[in-house]
Design a protein around this motif. Structure first.
Motif, PDB file in Angstrom:
ATOM      1  N   ASN A   3       0.835  -1.200   0.000  1.00 26.56           N
ATOM      2  CA  ASN A   3       0.000   0.000   0.000  1.00 26.56           C
ATOM      3  C   ASN A   3       0.872   1.252   0.000  1.00 26.56           C
ATOM      4  OD1 ASN A   3      -2.532  -1.381   0.175  1.00 26.56           O
ATOM      5  ND2 ASN A   3      -1.992  -1.884   2.278  1.00 26.56           N
ATOM      6  N   ASP A 105      -4.861   4.292 -10.506  1.00 33.19           N
ATOM      7  CA  ASP A 105      -6.179   4.308  -9.878  1.00 33.19           C
ATOM      8  C   ASP A 105      -7.202   4.348 -11.005  1.00 33.19           C
ATOM      9  OD1 ASP A 105      -8.627   4.944  -8.670  1.00 33.19           O
ATOM     10  OD2 ASP A 105      -7.686   6.244  -7.170  1.00 33.19           O
ATOM     11  N   ASP A 167      -5.949   5.649   0.129  1.00 36.61           N
ATOM     12  CA  ASP A 167      -7.415   5.655   0.182  1.00 36.61           C
ATOM     13  C   ASP A 167      -7.953   6.684   1.165  1.00 36.61           C
ATOM     14  OD1 ASP A 167      -7.674   3.711  -1.799  1.00 36.61           O
ATOM     15  OD2 ASP A 167      -7.723   2.064  -0.352  1.00 36.61           O
ATOM     16  N   LYS A 170      -7.553  10.010  -0.527  1.00 39.23           N
ATOM     17  CA  LYS A 170      -8.580  10.098  -1.571  1.00 39.23           C
ATOM     18  C   LYS A 170      -9.938  10.462  -0.971  1.00 39.23           C
ATOM     19  CE  LYS A 170     -10.460   7.330  -5.355  1.00 39.23           C
ATOM     20  NZ  LYS A 170     -10.319   6.045  -6.076  1.00 39.23           N
TER      21      LYS A 170
END
Length: 187
Positions: A3, A105, A167, A170
């Motif tokens: 990640n 993405d 994430d 985001k």
């Protein structure tokens, strides 16, 4: 590949940062232990970490001891308090003053989210009008967040002393009220 995480302004070994930023720690030792714990709570060995500067203000020996405890492949964007880190460049995947990261993405235009990484906040940056994000540190939660700007302070003082995943970043960006100043393809 693991990640992706972002963070800034840990100031490991910097006792005065507790007072300067009103951090909830009794000592620099307590602060360092807790920052390491929170880092490793989220970041695993194979994860990529983009640290946006001011990692540590301590001796080379203490710096090495802390680095040995931190998970992840650390990429350092140089801050104004990184002299010890700059003398230990081999401890990092790389060290840069500025970086434009491209994250795959599929939910983004062209399947890529671009992110400008710099220790300092900018009012505008390359691609700002096309949805490129900007993450910064340095300000220790003293700059007001602009809801209509795809940027924010990624420093630990703003995020309960935790790094944020791609994430999580985001999700914060999706809460912004930013709209493109022109239609795609228009110039």
């Amino acid at each position: 590949m693991g990640n992706i995480f972002f963070t800034s302004d840990h100031h490991f070994g910097h006792a005065n940062i507790i007072r300067f930023c009103n951090r909830p720690f009794e000592s620099v030792e307590e602060m360092d232990r807790e920052l390491i714990r929170r880092w490793n709570e989220k970041i695993q060995k194979g994860d990529d970490v983009y640290h946006l500067g001011d990692l540590a203000l301590n001796s080379a020996e203490a710096f090495t001891e802390i680095m040995d405890q931190l998970n992840g492949n650390i990429h350092l964007i140089v801050g104004n308090h990184d002299a010890t880190a700059l003398n230990k460049r081999k401890r990092f995947a790389w060290v840069k003053e500025y970086y434009e990261l491209k994250v795959k993405d599929e939910t983004c235009a062209n399947g890529v989210q671009r992110i400008v990484l710099l220790h300092y906040a900018m009012r505008t940056w390359r691609g700002a009008s096309r949805g490129t994000w900007h993450l910064y540190g340095h300000s220790h939660n003293t700059l007001p967040d602009w809801e209509n700007s795809l940027s924010f302070d990624i420093g630990v003082d703003c995020h309960d002393f935790y790094p944020l995943s791609y994430d999580e970043v985001k999700a914060i960006m999706k809460q912004k009220t930013w709209t493109p100043p022109f239609e795609v393809g228009e110039r």
